[in-house]
Write an enzyme that holds these catalytic residues in place. Structure first.
Site, PDB file in Angstrom:
ATOM      1  N   LYS A  67     -81.136   1.397 129.052  1.00 55.11           N
ATOM      2  CA  LYS A  67     -81.205   2.446 128.037  1.00 55.11           C
ATOM      3  C   LYS A  67     -80.928   1.805 126.700  1.00 55.11           C
ATOM      4  O   LYS A  67     -79.904   1.187 126.506  1.00 55.11           O
ATOM      5  CB  LYS A  67     -80.124   3.502 128.274  1.00 55.11           C
TER       6      LYS A  67
ATOM      7  N   ASP B 246     -78.574  -2.575 133.365  1.00 57.50           N
ATOM      8  CA  ASP B 246     -78.802  -1.964 132.056  1.00 57.50           C
ATOM      9  C   ASP B 246     -79.448  -2.967 131.093  1.00 57.50           C
ATOM     10  O   ASP B 246     -79.374  -4.183 131.289  1.00 57.50           O
ATOM     11  CB  ASP B 246     -77.482  -1.471 131.462  1.00 57.50           C
TER      12      ASP B 246
ATOM     13  N   MET C  67     -71.720   0.936 118.913  1.00 57.88           N
ATOM     14  CA  MET C  67     -72.918   1.756 118.650  1.00 57.88           C
ATOM     15  C   MET C  67     -72.866   2.408 117.274  1.00 57.88           C
ATOM     16  O   MET C  67     -73.318   3.533 117.104  1.00 57.88           O
ATOM     17  CB  MET C  67     -73.054   2.856 119.734  1.00 57.88           C
TER      18      MET C  67
HETATM   19  C1  SAM Z   1     -73.396   1.747 125.610  1.00 54.23           C
HETATM   20  S1  SAM Z   1     -72.275   0.686 124.798  1.00 54.23           S
HETATM   21  C2  SAM Z   1     -71.749  -0.259 126.179  1.00 54.23           C
HETATM   22  C3  SAM Z   1     -70.444  -0.984 125.933  1.00 54.23           C
HETATM   23  C4  SAM Z   1     -70.051  -1.842 127.111  1.00 54.23           C
HETATM   24  N1  SAM Z   1     -69.772  -1.032 128.272  1.00 54.23           N
HETATM   25  C5  SAM Z   1     -68.866  -2.737 126.820  1.00 54.23           C
HETATM   26  O1  SAM Z   1     -67.795  -2.541 127.402  1.00 54.23           O
HETATM   27  O2  SAM Z   1     -68.997  -3.645 125.994  1.00 54.23           O
HETATM   28  C6  SAM Z   1     -73.373  -0.401 123.956  1.00 54.23           C
HETATM   29  C7  SAM Z   1     -72.771  -0.932 122.680  1.00 54.23           C
HETATM   30  O3  SAM Z   1     -71.821  -1.932 122.963  1.00 54.23           O
HETATM   31  C8  SAM Z   1     -71.837  -2.902 121.951  1.00 54.23           C
HETATM   32  N2  SAM Z   1     -72.225  -4.195 122.527  1.00 54.23           N
HETATM   33  C9  SAM Z   1     -72.531  -4.451 123.807  1.00 54.23           C
HETATM   34  N3  SAM Z   1     -72.748  -5.769 123.993  1.00 54.23           N
HETATM   35  C10 SAM Z   1     -72.579  -6.351 122.795  1.00 54.23           C
HETATM   36  C11 SAM Z   1     -72.626  -7.698 122.340  1.00 54.23           C
HETATM   37  N4  SAM Z   1     -72.912  -8.716 123.167  1.00 54.23           N
HETATM   38  N5  SAM Z   1     -72.369  -7.924 121.045  1.00 54.23           N
HETATM   39  C12 SAM Z   1     -72.067  -6.929 120.200  1.00 54.23           C
HETATM   40  N6  SAM Z   1     -72.000  -5.631 120.574  1.00 54.23           N
HETATM   41  C13 SAM Z   1     -72.248  -5.346 121.856  1.00 54.23           C
HETATM   42  C14 SAM Z   1     -72.838  -2.431 120.891  1.00 54.23           C
HETATM   43  O4  SAM Z   1     -72.137  -1.633 119.963  1.00 54.23           O
HETATM   44  C15 SAM Z   1     -73.750  -1.588 121.736  1.00 54.23           C
HETATM   45  O5  SAM Z   1     -74.467  -0.653 120.960  1.00 54.23           O
END
Ligand code: SAM
Length: 254
Positions: free
Chosen positions: A62, A40, A177
């Site tokens: 995505k 991803d 998100m």
């Molecule tokens: C589709 S979700 C996936 C979440 C992921 N599965 C997790 O457990 O962290 C994507 C969102 O996760 C958050 N996110 C993912 N990685 C991040 C990071 N390194 N720092 C801050 N927010 C993050 C943001 O809100 C982003 O829009």
């Protein structure tokens, strides 16, 4: 979905939030011997560098408004690759089962007769605040935490989030998100009973070298985001635990 004869197995692997040191030992070992890795957009370059150089690497990323592969296409690709290869890794940011559609992909693969296993990862909603010096629970500050999507809309994770119930029911609120919807979310939380002075932190690219933070209140944060041109991906943390950042934030995690 038709049953298939799979040669191999699909591993739904959590990449963690970005710092390569937060990848699990099990996950790293799999990346090193994978035949195919479908990853991803939010998976960090440092994690991608762990992949077996001989492996086929496919970006299924995505990002908001940029769907490089639709979900059905990704599932079909996983099934196809599992018919041809022994170790197929589906690499997802954070944890596959936390706002990662991991459960949906696992269900589709099971229905298609493809062996599949989930390997959890560290979710951004815990790790990014931690690296910013914000524990999501802390004695005397918060004994409950809710993880919620801010990307609510028909066809998304949740058609409508009950922000009023969350405002009343949890002392810490971690929003994934949520940047795009922040004006709506901050208003809804205040309508739900939270004080305009309630602290909120935004953490962008948490645990990566480019991590950035913005601290404010429910009343101020939207203007701060505009002024700083603060962008996704970020998690938001709402609640008194954000006050701990002043004490715990210096050099934490990094
Ligand atoms: C589709 S979700 C996936 C979440 C992921 N599965 C997790 O457990 O962290 C994507 C969102 O996760 C958050 N996110 C993912 N990685 C991040 C990071 N390194 N720092 C801050 N927010 C993050 C943001 O809100 C982003 O829009």
């Amino acid at each position: 979905m038709a049953q298939t004869t799979a040669l191999g197995k699909v591993y739904l692997l959590g990449a963690g939030p970005g710092d390569p040191g937060l990848m699990t030992l099990k996950g790293k070992a799999l990346l090193e011997c994978a035949d195919v890795v479908i990853y991803d957009a939010l998976v960090s370059p440092a994690i991608l560098a762990m992949i077996n150089p001989e492996a086929e690497q496919i970006n299924a990323g995505k990002r908001r408004g940029r769907h490089s592969k639709a979900q059905d296409e990704t599932t079909a690709l996983l099934i196809e690759k599992a018919q041809e290869h022994a170790i197929v890794v589906r690499l997802k940011g954070g944890d596959p089962f936390v706002f990662g559609r991991g459960g949906e992909e696992m269900g589709d693969l099971r229905r298609a007769g493809v062996p599949v296993e989930v390997i959890p990862g560290i979710t951004a909603g815990i790790a990014a605040p931690a690296y910013a010096g914000i524990p999501v629970t802390h004695r005397g500050y918060s004994c409950s935490v809710t993880f919620v999507t801010g990307h609510e809309a028909a066809g998304k994770y949740c058609p409508q989030v009950d922000w009023g119930a969350i405002a009343q029911g949890s002392e810490t609120i971690v929003i994934y998100m949520g940047l795009h919807n922040l004006p709506h979310i901050t208003t809804a939380l205040q309508t739900g009973g939270l004080s305009p002075d309630t602290p909120i932190a935004l953490i962008r690219w948490g645990t990566r070298p480019e991590q950035a933070e913005l601290i404010g209140t429910l009343a101020t944060i939207v203007a701060q985001v505009e002024a700083a041109q603060f962008e996704a991906p970020a998690v938001a943390v709402v609640g008194r635990v954000v006050e701990l950042q002043e004490v715990l934030g210096v050099g934490s995690g990094k």
